[in-house]
Each structure stands twice: as structure tokens, then as C-alpha cells.
Design an enzyme around this catalytic site. Structure first.
Site, short mmCIF file in Angstrom:
data_model
loop_
_atom_site.label_atom_id
_atom_site.label_comp_id
_atom_site.label_asym_id
_atom_site.label_seq_id
_atom_site.Cartn_x
_atom_site.Cartn_y
_atom_site.Cartn_z
N GLY A 52 0.83 -1.20 0.00
CA GLY A 52 0.00 0.00 0.00
C GLY A 52 0.87 1.24 0.00
N SER A 53 0.31 2.33 0.47
CA SER A 53 1.01 3.61 0.41
C SER A 53 2.12 3.68 1.45
CB SER A 53 0.02 4.76 0.64
OG SER A 53 -0.39 4.80 2.00
N GLU B 153 5.72 -3.35 0.98
CA GLU B 153 5.84 -2.99 -0.44
C GLU B 153 5.01 -1.73 -0.62
OE1 GLU B 153 5.19 -2.11 -3.91
OE2 GLU B 153 3.93 -3.89 -4.15
N LEU B 154 5.71 -0.59 -0.78
CA LEU B 154 5.07 0.71 -0.63
C LEU B 154 5.08 1.49 -1.94
CD1 LEU B 154 6.64 1.52 2.87
CD2 LEU B 154 4.49 0.33 2.37
N CYS C 51 2.30 -0.34 -8.91
CA CYS C 51 3.40 0.40 -8.28
C CYS C 51 4.55 0.65 -9.25
CB CYS C 51 3.91 -0.36 -7.07
SG CYS C 51 2.70 -0.50 -5.73
N GLU D 43 3.28 9.93 -6.62
CA GLU D 43 2.80 8.79 -7.39
C GLU D 43 1.37 9.06 -7.86
OE1 GLU D 43 2.85 3.94 -7.04
OE2 GLU D 43 2.50 5.09 -5.21
#
Length: 484
Positions: free
Chosen positions: A239-240, A259-260, A293, A387
Site C-alpha cells: 500500500g502507500s 511494499e510501498l 506500483c 505517485e
């Protein structure tokens, strides 16, 4: 539909995504509507648990973990069966992914195929999970002593997953956790709950014992409740970056995998094969409506090629069919919500106000943002430094390769970068100097293969997905010594 969605009173009611707790599908304390991402109308309801249900779920998961007698071979067999069960449900999943994720058929089928592959890779890894021999007799005074390590599971793993890859990203957390011998409590995105229910049904049908696989739908409050449960030993989150920081701060000494966010760059050098590169660039920028991502947000092009790349990309992007994901011709469907589409639209407008040229694009309609290609984007605008997570790509020129590397590194993120070049020295320079988790030569940053290690650096997180690597994240090494 799915058993998890079978809780209905009449045929006129919407399907319900229920909770899987201790091996039983249960109602929650309340429900929320889940929207069709294209039509923006309710298509199902998700049950949300109360605080006591979350606690009961984790307690049941811990109890199931303690009672778990599955061997690594057994775990591999179950995951292989689950892959078959998943493939049997392909027609259901394509329709569900169309509705709750807004995926066109090709994106949905890609998710299904990759998820089945991730299950099978995890099954292989379960069967060969092992430690190593330690040369104890290499130390003074240790003659006759044997040493070796074994891998042991951690306990209860909480998987908190996003909407943009509601099948395969979930599989990359759930399958390795089960392969390592853990119990899993899954909290999927409220945008895409039914996909996780179907996956859980496949795992249960394949033989996962009650309590080893649980599903809790919910929002930030449910995630916070999971963080307050001491029995949870590992948190796997995609996520963020902002939410990742919160989870990390509350996890304390417990292990995490993060996992950002990212601003994915792709570099086209002046010796690149454009015929090979540009179709890959378009796919990497606009599949899943740019909600990946590693979707290319900034395409860096060496100045000698900038005019040709602009011309050719303009044509390729303008030809992308977009709109209704039910139309088999559609390549770019809606983004996750109308609010997200409005934000993306506003970022494009801000960039244009600061001098950006829109090479391709059009008017937003509800949650559909037309595939957009921009040039001359000011790096101080949101599109230049945040992003976008939408179908927007920005072209920017560079003069020297060192300049391109510096620009990639000059962001807080570091997930993956693609480099198109025929020169080995540039490829190795990029591999050594780019501050990212993955460097892909003559591929885009989105060129993920499910068996490889996948993860970021800096504000893009830490830890690695990919079954072989994730299983080691979700287990620990124990030393055993024997004095003969």
C-alpha cells in the site's frame, strides 16, 4: 456465485462477501456496499467485523497454528490443489474482477494465471524448505560436534492487501505464509473483497484446515485492531508509504514486509531498439489503468531520440481502447473510484497550468481517465514528484546517462527501473548505481516475474516477495547442534 456470496434472502439481493473465521463463513457487525468501478453502482456488500470478531479470528488462527500437523509435503499438495481450484473458477473471477476492480478481460486473465503460478511456486518451495549444515568442527574444541539449521514458521501472519492486484498480490502473501507453515489472517481492500473470498474458498476446498486461512474485510479500523493483537507475529503489507509508516510504528519488534509507494522511471538510451521498447513501455504505463506500483510514470528519453519517441508514443497511446471493461476490446478500464479519477484529472490540469503539453488525453468520464501522455511536466507539480497511480505517463529528455541515473535516485522512492540500451557498460552502471530494488535491462520497471525477488528500497519499503524469498521472510532459522 461463491459460497461466501451465497448468503441471500431473495434473488434480488446483492451478493455478500462474508467473513471466514475459524473455518466458518460468518456475518459481520455491519455491511458496506462495493461498487462496480465502471458503472459506480453497488454490486455486492462486504461484511465488516466487530472488535470481538477480530480477536476471535486471531485467537482461532493461533490455535490452528499450534495444532497444525501438515508436513511440508502436505502443504505443497494443498497449494497445488488450490491452483487447480482457482483455474476452475476462472469464469467467476473474470466477472468479479471486472466489477470490483474494473479490469478488462486481459488484465483479469493475467491476474488469474499469475495467481495459479504463484500457488504452484509456493508449493514447490514448501517441499524444499530447508536449512544448511554448519561446520562446527571448524572451530577450536568442537571435534565431534554436528550443527545444522532448520526453518520454522513464525505463527500468525496478517496480510493487508490493496485493490490494484486483488488476486496475485494477495497470493504473494497468503501462499508463502501457508507454505512456511503459518496461519494467515487476510484483510483485503474493501474495494475488492469478493476476489479474496473466492481465493479463500479455493484454499479451503484444497484442504487447508479450519483456522489456518481467515478473511476479515474492513477499513483502517480493522487493520488497527489486527495491529493490536499480540498473537500476530508478522505483517505483510502492500500500500502507500504513509500507511506503511503507521503499520511499522505499531508493529514494534514484530516482523514486517512492506511494499510501498513509487514513482517508476524507465530510461530509453540513444542506442535503444525502439521497435522492441515502445510497445513494452505502453503496456507498462497503461495496463490496469496505470494502477501498478511499477507503472511507468516518468519516461526518460535521451535527447537525440526525444522527438521520435514523442511522435511514435503519441500514436500508440492514442490508439489504446479505453472505457467499459466488459468490452473485450478495452485495454484501459476505470480507476478505482470517481474520487481517484477526479484527483488524477486535477493533477493533469495543474501540470498543464505549469506548461506541460498534453500529447494524448481527453475528458474524464466518471471513473474513467483516458490514457494520457504528457511532455514538459514541471517536477514541482504533483505529477512530477508524487505517485499518480493512474493512466498517465510523462516524457522527459536527458543528455547524459549519469543525469538519468541521478534523476531516478532523486526521489524518496526506489522500487524498480527499466533501462533500454545495447551497451553492457551502461547496463552494469545502472545496476550498481540505481537506488532501487530492481533494475531491468531492455525491459520496463513492470517486468515482474513471480519467481524473482520483488521489493523496494528507501520509501518504497523493504523485504522481498517471490515465494522463495517470502517464505524465508515468514519463517526463522533455528540452529541445532549435536555432540556425538
Amino acid at each position: 456465485m461463491a459460497d461466501a456470496a451465497a448468503h441471500r434472502q431473495t434473488s434480488a439481493e446483492l451478493p455478500s462477501c462474508r467473513l471466514l473465521i475459524a473455518g466458518e463463513w460468518s456475518d459481520g457487525d455491519r455491511t458496506v456496499a462495493v461498487l462496480d468501478k465502471y458503472r459506480l453502482a453497488p454490486v455486492m456488500h462486504a461484511h465488516l467485523p466487530g472488535r470481538d470478531q477480530v480477536r476471535a479470528c486471531v485467537t482461532a488462527a493461533e490455535r490452528a497454528f499450534q495444532a497444525n500437523t501438515l508436513s511440508p509435503y502436505d502443504r505443497g499438495v494443498i497449494l497445488d490443489r488450490a491452483a487447480v481450484e482457482l483455474e476452475k473458477r476462472a469464469a467467476d473471477l473474470v466477472e468479479v474482477l471486472r466489477q470490483e476492480a474494473g479490469f478488462p478481460r486481459r488484465d483479469a486473465m493475467g491476474e488469474i494465471q499469475r495467481c495459479a503460478a504463484t500457488f504452484r511456486l509456493s508449493a514447490e518451495e514448501a517441499r524444499r524448505l530447508a536449512g544448511e549444515v554448519v561446520p562446527m568442527e571448524g572451530a577450536a574444541g568442537q571435534k565431534g560436534r554436528i550443527g545444522f539449521t532448520i526453518r520454522v514458521p513464525l505463527g500468525v501472519v496478517a496480510a493487508i492487501t490493496p485493490f490494484n492486484a486483488p488476486l496475485n498480490t494477495v497470493a504473494h502473501k497468503v501462499a508463502p505464509a501457508l507454505a512456511a507453515g503459518n496461519a494467515v489472517v487476510l484483510k483485503p481492500s474493501l474495494h475488492t473483497p469478493m476476489t479474496s473470498c473466492i481465493m479463500a474458498e479455493c484454499l479451503v476446498a484444497a484442504g487447508v484446515p479450519p483456522g489456518l486461512m481467515s478473511v476479515l474485510h474492513g477499513d483502517a479500523e480493522v487493520a488497527d485492531w489486527l495491529l493490536s493483537e499480540p498473537a500476530v507475529q508478522f505483517y505483510a503489507f502492500t500500500g502507500s508509504t504513509e500507511v506503511g509508516r503507521i503499520i511499522q510504528s505499531k508493529a514494534g519488534l514484530r516482523r514486517t514486509q512492506m511494499e510501498l509507494g513509487s514513482i517508476a522511471h524507465c530510461v530509453i538510451c540513444d542506442d535503444a531498439d525502439l521497435d522492441a521498447a515502445l510497445p513494452k513501455v505502453v503496456n507498462a504505463g497503461f495496463r490496469k489503468a496505470g494502477q501498478v506500483c511499477t507503472s511507468i510514470q516518468v519516461l526518460l528519453v535521451q535527447r537525440a531520440l526525444i522527438e521520435e519517441v514523442e511522435r511514435r508514443l503519441t500514436k500508440l497511446v492514442a490508439e489504446l481502447p479505453y472505457g467499459d471493461p466488459a468490452d473485450d476490446r478495452t485495454v484501459v478500464g476505470p480507476v478505482v473510484s470517481e474520487a481517484a479519477a477526479r484527483r488524477i484529472e486535477s493533477w493533469i490540469a495543474l501540470a498543464e497550468q505549469k506548461g506541460a503539453r498534453r500529447l494524448v488525453g481527453g475528458e474524464r468520464r466518471d471513473a474513467v481517465v483516458p490514457p494520457t501522455l504528457l511532455a514538459d511536466v514541471d517536477r514541482a507539480t504533483p505529477l512530477g514528484c508524487q505517485e499518480v497511480f493512474g493512466p498517465v505517463m510523462c516524457i522527459a529528455p536527458f543528455d547524459t546517462f549519469e543525469e538519468a541515473i541521478a534523476r531516478v535516485n532523486d526521489t524518496p522512492y526506489g522500487l524498480a527501473t527499466g533501462i533500454f540500451t545495447k551497451r553492457l557498460d551502461k547496463a552494469l552502471q545502472a545496476a550498481r548505481q540505481l537506488q532501487v530494488g530492481g533494475v531491468h535491462i531492455n525491459e520496463t520497471p513492470s517486468s515482474r516475474v513471480d519467481l524473482m525477488p520483488y521489493g523496494g528500497s528507501k520509501d518504497s519499503g523493504f523485504g522481498r516477495e517471490g515465494p522463495h524469498y517470502a517464505i524465508r521472510e515468514m519463517s526463522e532459522e533455528r540452529i541445532v547442534t549435536i555432540l556425538a
